[in-house]
Write an enzyme that holds these catalytic residues in place. Structure first.
Site, mmCIF file in Angstrom:
data_model
loop_
_atom_site.group_PDB
_atom_site.id
_atom_site.type_symbol
_atom_site.label_atom_id
_atom_site.label_comp_id
_atom_site.label_asym_id
_atom_site.label_seq_id
_atom_site.Cartn_x
_atom_site.Cartn_y
_atom_site.Cartn_z
ATOM 1 C CD GLU A 1 -8.918 -8.706 -4.129
ATOM 2 O OE1 GLU A 1 -7.668 -9.141 -3.632
ATOM 3 O OE2 GLU A 1 -9.722 -8.483 -3.143
ATOM 4 C CE LYS B 1 -3.886 -2.223 2.450
ATOM 5 N NZ LYS B 1 -4.990 -2.133 3.292
ATOM 6 C CE1 TYR C 1 -9.388 -2.741 0.504
ATOM 7 C CE2 TYR C 1 -8.569 -0.750 -0.561
ATOM 8 C CZ TYR C 1 -8.295 -1.910 0.060
ATOM 9 O OH TYR C 1 -7.271 -1.977 0.605
ATOM 10 C CG ASN D 1 -3.624 -2.405 6.872
ATOM 11 O OD1 ASN D 1 -3.642 -1.978 5.681
ATOM 12 N ND2 ASN D 1 -4.913 -2.863 7.174
ATOM 13 C CG HIS E 1 -5.165 -5.920 -0.574
ATOM 14 N ND1 HIS E 1 -6.212 -6.175 0.070
ATOM 15 C CD2 HIS E 1 -5.261 -7.066 -1.743
ATOM 16 C CE1 HIS E 1 -7.199 -6.934 -0.531
ATOM 17 N NE2 HIS E 1 -6.512 -7.356 -1.544
HETATM 18 P P1 DAT Z 1 -7.993 -6.701 5.329
HETATM 19 O O1 DAT Z 1 -7.156 -5.905 4.559
HETATM 20 O O2 DAT Z 1 -7.153 -7.405 6.492
HETATM 21 O O3 DAT Z 1 -8.545 -7.790 4.320
HETATM 22 P P2 DAT Z 1 -10.842 -5.958 5.324
HETATM 23 O O4 DAT Z 1 -10.720 -6.433 4.013
HETATM 24 O O5 DAT Z 1 -11.553 -6.045 6.307
HETATM 25 O O6 DAT Z 1 -9.264 -6.145 5.749
HETATM 26 O O7 DAT Z 1 -10.572 -4.106 5.158
HETATM 27 C C1 DAT Z 1 -10.030 -3.632 3.995
HETATM 28 C C2 DAT Z 1 -9.221 -2.483 4.572
HETATM 29 O O8 DAT Z 1 -10.071 -1.453 5.032
HETATM 30 C C3 DAT Z 1 -8.341 -2.615 5.545
HETATM 31 O O9 DAT Z 1 -6.950 -2.876 5.252
HETATM 32 C C4 DAT Z 1 -8.225 -1.120 6.141
HETATM 33 C C5 DAT Z 1 -9.502 -0.633 5.992
HETATM 34 N N1 DAT Z 1 -10.453 -0.806 7.302
HETATM 35 C C6 DAT Z 1 -11.033 -1.873 7.656
HETATM 36 N N2 DAT Z 1 -11.568 -1.829 8.709
HETATM 37 C C7 DAT Z 1 -11.186 -0.555 9.098
HETATM 38 C C8 DAT Z 1 -11.906 0.375 10.116
HETATM 39 N N3 DAT Z 1 -12.720 -0.016 11.038
HETATM 40 N N4 DAT Z 1 -11.479 1.695 9.988
HETATM 41 C C9 DAT Z 1 -10.708 2.064 9.112
HETATM 42 N N5 DAT Z 1 -10.133 1.516 8.152
HETATM 43 C C10 DAT Z 1 -10.793 -0.063 7.926
#
Ligand code: DAT
Length: 138
Positions: free
Chosen positions: A126, A9, A49, A112, A115
């Site tokens: 994807e 990222k 997303y 974070n 991805h």
């Molecule tokens: P991952 O990236 O571990 O697959 P995810 O698919 O649940 O997690 O979410 C995608 C991204 O969205 C994640 O890397 C960061 C963002 N995200 C998820 N939950 C969030 C939250 N509560 N507040 C802010 N950003 C969030």
């Protein structure tokens, strides 16, 4: 043999973690079958997303992921889909184990570092969004 989609990222690229992350994935034994650095167009970010469209953080998420170059990676290996998720660590760095990319480097739940596709269905979807067939090794 599986394929998955990984992406360093914008925070990871900005903090010069590209070589460290690619090195760890390759040393683990995974094969890089597609690789490009790019700034993601907003429309592609929204498609990538799409499952989070109704979430309150969606706008912030799209702003962040389009805020600078990312490194898109097509990765091949045995059980690479779950293996990559293990190397990544939990979404929230507070829960991510030491030694995982997020445990070691992530600064917040949004920023974070990396991805990785969550499952086989997302991996295929994807990879198709980010790479044409011609861009992937056979
Ligand atoms: P991952 O990236 O571990 O697959 P995810 O698919 O649940 O997690 O979410 C995608 C991204 O969205 C994640 O890397 C960061 C963002 N995200 C998820 N939950 C969030 C939250 N509560 N507040 C802010 N950003 C969030």
């Amino acid at each position: 043999m599986e394929r998955t989609f990984a992406m360093i990222k914008p925070d990871g690229v900005r903090r010069n973690l590209t070589a460290e992350i690619l090195g760890r994935l390759i040393r683990k034994g995974y094969r890089v079958v597609g690789l490009k650095q790019m700034v993601i167009p907003r429309e592609l970010a929204e498609q990538h997303y799409a499952e989070h469209k109704e979430r309150p953080f969606f706008g912030e998420l799209v702003d962040f992921i389009t805020s600078g170059p990312v490194v898109a990676i097509a990765l091949e290996g045995e059980n690479v889909i779950s293996g990559l998720r293990t190397l990544m660590g939990a979404t929230n760095p507070k829960d991510a184990a030491p030694g995982t990319f997020r445990g070691d480097y992530a600064t917040s739940i949004g920023e974070n570092v990396i991805h990785g596709s969550a499952n086989e269905h997302d991996a295929a979807r994807e990879l198709g969004l980010f790479f044409s067939d011609a861009e992937l090794l056979k």
